[in-house]
Scaffold this motif. Structure first.
Motif, PDB file in Angstrom:
ATOM      1  N   ILE A 131       0.847  -1.189   0.000  1.00  0.00           N
ATOM      2  CA  ILE A 131       0.000   0.000   0.000  1.00  0.00           C
ATOM      3  C   ILE A 131       0.884   1.241   0.000  1.00  0.00           C
ATOM      4  N   LYS A 132       0.541   2.233  -0.811  1.00  0.00           N
ATOM      5  CA  LYS A 132       1.293   3.473  -0.837  1.00  0.00           C
ATOM      6  C   LYS A 132       0.971   4.280   0.409  1.00  0.00           C
ATOM      7  N   LEU A 133       2.013   4.670   1.137  1.00  0.00           N
ATOM      8  CA  LEU A 133       1.837   5.325   2.428  1.00  0.00           C
ATOM      9  C   LEU A 133       2.099   6.828   2.322  1.00  0.00           C
ATOM     10  N   HIS A 134       1.241   7.613   2.975  1.00  0.00           N
ATOM     11  CA  HIS A 134       1.365   9.066   3.025  1.00  0.00           C
ATOM     12  C   HIS A 134       1.264   9.512   4.485  1.00  0.00           C
ATOM     13  N   LYS A 135       1.622  10.782   4.735  1.00  0.00           N
ATOM     14  CA  LYS A 135       1.584  11.318   6.093  1.00  0.00           C
ATOM     15  C   LYS A 135       0.709  12.565   6.159  1.00  0.00           C
ATOM     16  N   TYR A 136       0.096  12.752   7.327  1.00  0.00           N
ATOM     17  CA  TYR A 136      -0.580  14.013   7.616  1.00  0.00           C
ATOM     18  C   TYR A 136       0.013  14.598   8.902  1.00  0.00           C
TER      19      TYR A 136
END
Length: 396
Positions: A142-147
């Motif tokens: 899964i492509k992971l992103h941050k907030y």
């Protein structure tokens, strides 16, 4: 065949354990590994757990498999603990429980479910978050992103978080910490949870709630506020729950994946897919930890003892947070580290820099993760004066 395989650095926290063991400083302090410790520095077996295990030993009749979803009695005990005894979600049969090897196992089940059933969707984690979130989700493809979650002044950046959530692509997954945020200790207020729900609804985002520390923040029901709100307001929610911490059964690896669907029929469809994911991961979960939890939660006397013990653990941690700040007052650092008393759970994002953490370890035998995350359960009234003096020294 193995000639090309390279050695990689070991886990940073596990490395701290080994370094701490070898340290000969008689005043050394371990604030690294994330387990509860009592005033003597031990991780005790809870009284309720001891009694439950004695009963299980006496009455157990088989060691057969318990099935991919685990023991039904475990799910029947955990669902109301997480969602509430009078939950409308449970009344509508919208929730399903799958026993897992710890909260980490539940997260892996969730990751594989998302990867197989929601291909192409990204997953968003707070910055910072529990480091293993990164490995679990990326290894599932899964492509992971941050907030954003914490600002430059080491405070909860709720405005930044909310602004980022409003820009996430429709249908993506958002990982939220139900309480006792790991590693920061900064939690959302009830009012902030309400705002988050509105954004999730508007953006059609799927929340994945990591609920590893129920009972360590404000209380069993209080800590579940966000989880229950999301489950009642949204059609679909994924919850990864852990009993390893609040029952003190770390080595038994006792977790649960809870799937909430729009209705009972869709829940059964989802449940069938989760069974396949579990089967392909580890086939059947370990039985003993779940049996302990079931024995306790299905028995009024044991449940009362357990709740009392958990309250004692929570109160001790929250008291140590306040006492830590008080110990820094003579050095004029109480305001700088006041956030520690405001945070909840076992962990604190202290605001110490990596360089200060290195000095604490080298000069004082005080061990914590280089991010400045400290396990507050490692504090004690005996080591607080030493700890406060050391922090003052590295702040000069």
């Amino acid at each position: 065949m193995f000639e090309h395989i390279e050695r990689v650095p070991g886990d940073a926290i596990l490395g701290l354990i080994e370094a701490f063991k070898k340290d000969t400083n008689p005043q050394k302090v371990d604030l690294g590994v994330g387990v509860y410790r009592d005033s003597q520095g031990n991780t005790p077996v809870m009284r309720a757990v001891k009694e439950a295990e004695a009963r299980l030993l006496k009455n157990e009749t088989t060691k057969t498999y318990i099935g991919s979803h685990g023991a039904p009695a475990y799910g029947e005990a955990v669902l109301p603990l997480v969602l509430g005894a009078s939950s409308p979600v449970l009344e509508a049969n919208r929730a399903s429980a799958t026993q897992s090897p710890g909260g980490t196992g539940a997260l892996r089940l969730a990751a594989d479910f998302v990867a197989s059933q929601m291909p192409g969707k990204g997953i968003w984690v707070s910055d910072p978050t529990w480091p293993n979130h990164h490995g679990i989700f990326t290894s599932a493809g899964i492509k992971l992103h941050k907030y954003p979650y914490v600002d430059a002044d080491n405070r909860l950046d709720f405005a930044g978080m909310l602004a980022a959530l409003k820009k996430i692509p429709e249908g993506d997954v958002v990982v939220l910490h139900a309480c006792c945020h790991n590693p920061t200790g900064f939690d959302l207020s009830n009012e902030q949870w309400q705002e988050v729900v509105e954004v999730l609804q508007d953006r059609k985002l799927l929340p994945l709630v990591d609920f590893a520390y129920q009972g360590f923040g404000e209380g069993l029901d209080e800590d579940a506020y966000g989880v229950r709100l999301l489950s009642e307001k949204l059609d679909e929610v994924i919850i990864t729950s852990s009993c390893s911490k609040n029952f003190g059964i770390y080595c038994e690896r006792t977790g649960c994946l809870i799937m909430v669907a729009r209705n009972a029929e869709q829940m059964e469809n989802v449940r069938s897919q989760v069974a396949i994911v579990a089967r392909e991961n580890y086939s059947n979960p370990p039985a003993h930890g779940g049996a302990i939890v079931s024995e306790i939660l299905h028995d009024a006397e044991l449940s009362a003892i357990w709740r009392e013990e958990l309250t004692e653990m929570r109160d001790r941690i929250n008291t140590l947070r306040r006492d830590f700040v008080e110990a820094l007052k003579p050095y004029g650092l109480d305001q700088k580290y006041a956030c520690v008393a405001e945070q909840r759970g076992m962990f604190s994002y202290t605001g110490l820099t990596p360089e200060q953490v290195d000095r604490l370890r080298a000069e004082f035998g005080i061990y914590m993760v280089r991010s400045g995350r400290a396990n507050v359960a490692g504090f004690s009234h005996e080591n607080l004066p030493y700890l406060a003096k050391a922090i003052a020294m590295v702040n000069e």
